[in-house]
Design a protein around this motif. Structure first.
Motif, short mmCIF file in Angstrom:
data_model
loop_
_atom_site.label_atom_id
_atom_site.label_comp_id
_atom_site.label_asym_id
_atom_site.label_seq_id
_atom_site.Cartn_x
_atom_site.Cartn_y
_atom_site.Cartn_z
N ALA A 19 0.83 -1.21 0.00
CA ALA A 19 0.00 0.00 0.00
C ALA A 19 0.86 1.26 0.00
O ALA A 19 0.60 2.19 -0.76
N GLY A 20 1.88 1.28 0.83
CA GLY A 20 2.74 2.46 0.90
C GLY A 20 3.52 2.70 -0.37
O GLY A 20 3.60 3.83 -0.87
N LEU A 21 4.11 1.65 -0.91
CA LEU A 21 4.93 1.83 -2.11
C LEU A 21 4.10 2.13 -3.35
O LEU A 21 4.52 2.92 -4.20
N VAL A 22 2.95 1.53 -3.48
CA VAL A 22 2.09 1.84 -4.63
C VAL A 22 1.63 3.29 -4.54
O VAL A 22 1.58 4.00 -5.54
N TRP A 23 1.32 3.74 -3.35
CA TRP A 23 0.89 5.13 -3.17
C TRP A 23 2.01 6.09 -3.56
O TRP A 23 1.78 7.10 -4.21
N LEU A 24 3.24 5.76 -3.19
CA LEU A 24 4.36 6.65 -3.48
C LEU A 24 4.93 6.47 -4.88
O LEU A 24 5.29 7.45 -5.54
N LEU A 25 5.04 5.23 -5.35
CA LEU A 25 5.80 4.95 -6.56
C LEU A 25 4.99 4.39 -7.72
O LEU A 25 5.55 4.12 -8.77
N GLY A 26 3.71 4.20 -7.55
CA GLY A 26 2.89 3.65 -8.63
C GLY A 26 3.22 2.18 -8.87
O GLY A 26 3.42 1.42 -7.92
N PRO A 27 3.32 1.77 -10.13
CA PRO A 27 3.52 0.35 -10.43
C PRO A 27 4.85 -0.21 -9.91
O PRO A 27 4.95 -1.39 -9.61
N TYR A 28 5.86 0.64 -9.80
CA TYR A 28 7.14 0.16 -9.27
C TYR A 28 7.01 -0.23 -7.80
O TYR A 28 7.80 -1.03 -7.31
N GLY A 29 6.03 0.30 -7.12
CA GLY A 29 5.79 -0.08 -5.74
C GLY A 29 5.38 -1.53 -5.59
O GLY A 29 5.69 -2.18 -4.60
N LEU A 30 4.66 -2.07 -6.58
CA LEU A 30 4.28 -3.47 -6.54
C LEU A 30 5.50 -4.37 -6.65
O LEU A 30 5.60 -5.39 -5.97
N ILE A 31 6.45 -3.99 -7.49
CA ILE A 31 7.68 -4.77 -7.62
C ILE A 31 8.46 -4.72 -6.32
O ILE A 31 8.94 -5.74 -5.81
N GLY A 32 8.60 -3.52 -5.75
CA GLY A 32 9.32 -3.38 -4.49
C GLY A 32 8.64 -4.13 -3.36
O GLY A 32 9.30 -4.73 -2.51
N GLY A 33 7.31 -4.10 -3.33
CA GLY A 33 6.56 -4.85 -2.32
C GLY A 33 6.79 -6.35 -2.44
O GLY A 33 6.97 -7.03 -1.44
N GLY A 34 6.79 -6.85 -3.65
CA GLY A 34 7.03 -8.27 -3.87
C GLY A 34 8.43 -8.68 -3.43
O GLY A 34 8.62 -9.72 -2.81
N VAL A 35 9.41 -7.84 -3.73
CA VAL A 35 10.79 -8.13 -3.32
C VAL A 35 10.91 -8.10 -1.80
O VAL A 35 11.56 -8.97 -1.20
N ALA A 36 10.28 -7.13 -1.16
CA ALA A 36 10.36 -7.04 0.30
C ALA A 36 9.73 -8.27 0.96
O ALA A 36 10.29 -8.81 1.92
N VAL A 37 8.60 -8.72 0.46
CA VAL A 37 7.95 -9.91 1.03
C VAL A 37 8.79 -11.15 0.78
O VAL A 37 8.93 -12.01 1.66
N LEU A 38 9.39 -11.26 -0.40
CA LEU A 38 10.25 -12.39 -0.70
C LEU A 38 11.44 -12.44 0.26
O LEU A 38 11.75 -13.49 0.83
#
Length: 52
Positions: A19-38
């Motif tokens: 939620a935080g990264l998508v709000w700040l970075l748009g679609p790149y936030g989803l990639i960052g979120g996936g990497v963080a969870v991994l």
């Protein structure tokens, strides 16, 4: 950290980070979120439950 606690922590981190990264970075936030969870999943210290 037990398995149940680890799963709860991972679920909360998925929600907050994505939620935080998508709000700040748009679609790149989803990639960052996936990497963080991994990374959190890989490095979570797991021990067996007391009843298992």
């Amino acid at each position: 950290m037990t398995t149940r606690e680890a799963l709860c922590a991972i679920l909360i981190s998925i929600l907050l980070v994505t939620a935080g990264l998508v709000w700040l970075l748009g679609p790149y936030g989803l990639i960052g979120g996936g990497v963080a969870v991994l990374l959190m999943t890989l490095f979570t210290d797991k021990k067996e439950d007391a009843d298992g």
